[in-house]
Enzyme design. Structure first.
Site, mmCIF file in Angstrom:
data_model
loop_
_atom_site.group_PDB
_atom_site.id
_atom_site.type_symbol
_atom_site.label_atom_id
_atom_site.label_comp_id
_atom_site.label_asym_id
_atom_site.label_seq_id
_atom_site.Cartn_x
_atom_site.Cartn_y
_atom_site.Cartn_z
ATOM 1 C CG ASP A 13 -2.000 1.020 1.201
ATOM 2 O OD1 ASP A 13 -2.433 1.369 0.091
ATOM 3 O OD2 ASP A 13 -2.419 1.473 2.279
ATOM 4 C CG HIS A 14 -0.772 4.978 0.256
ATOM 5 N ND1 HIS A 14 -1.075 5.999 -0.613
ATOM 6 C CD2 HIS A 14 -1.942 4.633 0.857
ATOM 7 C CE1 HIS A 14 -2.360 6.273 -0.555
ATOM 8 N NE2 HIS A 14 -2.916 5.442 0.319
ATOM 9 C CG ASP A 36 0.368 7.894 -3.486
ATOM 10 O OD1 ASP A 36 0.148 8.735 -4.394
ATOM 11 O OD2 ASP A 36 -0.094 8.010 -2.344
ATOM 12 N N GLY A 64 -8.129 7.965 7.728
ATOM 13 C CA GLY A 64 -8.452 8.194 9.125
ATOM 14 C C GLY A 64 -9.937 8.457 9.294
ATOM 15 N N GLY A 108 -9.833 5.155 2.475
ATOM 16 C CA GLY A 108 -10.560 5.864 3.518
ATOM 17 C C GLY A 108 -11.895 5.243 3.852
ATOM 18 C CG ASN A 159 -7.157 0.709 0.642
ATOM 19 O OD1 ASN A 159 -7.631 -0.087 -0.178
ATOM 20 N ND2 ASN A 159 -5.941 1.198 0.521
ATOM 21 C CB THR A 183 -8.258 4.921 11.043
ATOM 22 O OG1 THR A 183 -7.282 5.454 10.140
ATOM 23 C CG2 THR A 183 -8.233 5.710 12.335
#
Length: 278
Positions: free
Chosen positions: A81-82, A103, A179, A207, A228, A231
């Site tokens: 990821d990222h 990314d 988040g 998110g 995804n 948090t």
């Protein structure tokens, strides 16, 4: 069983459901995700962010996930990821990840296309699928993600990007945040519909935490195939740890970790059922 992420998301696109991509950081988070997936008979994506590379032995982590995936009947994908550095992506590919996310959202469109195209060529030679991002997801509360500027995805830019890079799935920025939301979520589903019309590959929503259920359901109807989640899972685990400390009990670490895993599983179960339309 470990499967290619593109194959998993293509099936999700055809079936009009989405797969949860759970960010994990250790054995307990990974076990929770895979055990929930097995109980619910749904595929799952185990995602490890590049930002965790300093604290996670990547090759050992990949071997652990592959061993766990071999023990279950449901499809399991292993996703980077990222990632911002080519070196990290090559390392993940060599370790056995089934997909990687490059990314390049901080760059202008031409640069993003240039860098993403290079990553796609490298990954595809190894049979690994690639996710990329157009636009940028802003950072909300309780997130450890990098700060994004919140730029929404332009549908025509997305169309050109996909055509020129041959990327396998695309993260669409439509107003969600990494988040938890600091105010009322402002998610542009009409924009998602336009992106879907412009782009034929599976779409990804970053998110998932804090995003209203009805919005997630509608987003899936409009083409989101991967969501995804990070948090909310972290908060469930940390909340358990805080309660444990407040009780001032000198519990054994093995007990704490096992109970922390149990605290995460209901959150994961909620998302798995919602995204798979159970």
């Amino acid at each position: 069983m470990l499967v290619n992420t593109k194959e998993m998301l293509t099936q999700a696109q055809q079936g009009k459901y989405a797969v949860a991509a759970f960010n994990v950081y250790n054995l307990e988070t990974a076990q929770a995700a895979i055990q929930v997936s097995e109980r619910e008979s749904t595929p799952v994506i185990i995602a490890l962010g590049e930002r965790y590379f300093p604290t996670v032995y990547v090759e050992g982590f990949a071997a652990m996930i592959k061993a766990m995936a071999e023990k279950v009947k449901v499809p399991v994908a292993l996703h980077l990821d990222h990632a911002y550095e080519k070196e990290s992506i090559v390392r993940a590919i060599r370790a056995g990840f089934t997909s990687v996310m490059y990314d390049g959202s901080k760059y202008d469109l031409a640069q993003n296309i240039h860098f993403t195209k290079e990553i796609v060529e490298i990954a595809h030679m190894a049979g690994v699928s690639v996710e990329a991002e157009i636009g940028s997801v802003a950072r909300g509360a309780f997130s450890d993600e990098e700060e994004g500027d919140g730029t929404l995805t332009d549908p025509q830019a997305a169309k050109s990007f996909v055509a020129e890079t041959n990327v396998d799935f695309l993260a669409a920025a439509i107003g969600t945040v990494h988040g938890m939301y600091k105010g009322e979520p402002k998610i542009d589903l009409s924009l998602l519909e336009k992106i879907r019309e412009a782009v034929g590959i599976p779409l990804v929503l970053h998110g998932g935490s804090g995003t209203p259920d009805d919005v997630l359901k509608k987003a899936i109807e409009l083409g989101i195939c991967k969501v995804n989640v990070n948090t909310e899972i972290s908060m469930a685990a940390v909340s358990y740890l805080q309660t444990c400390i407040e009780k001032q009990q000198m519990a054994h670490l093995s007990t704490i970790m096992a109970e922390m895993q149990q605290a995460m599983e209901p959150v994961m179960t909620k998302f798995v059922r919602l995204l798979s339309k159970k």
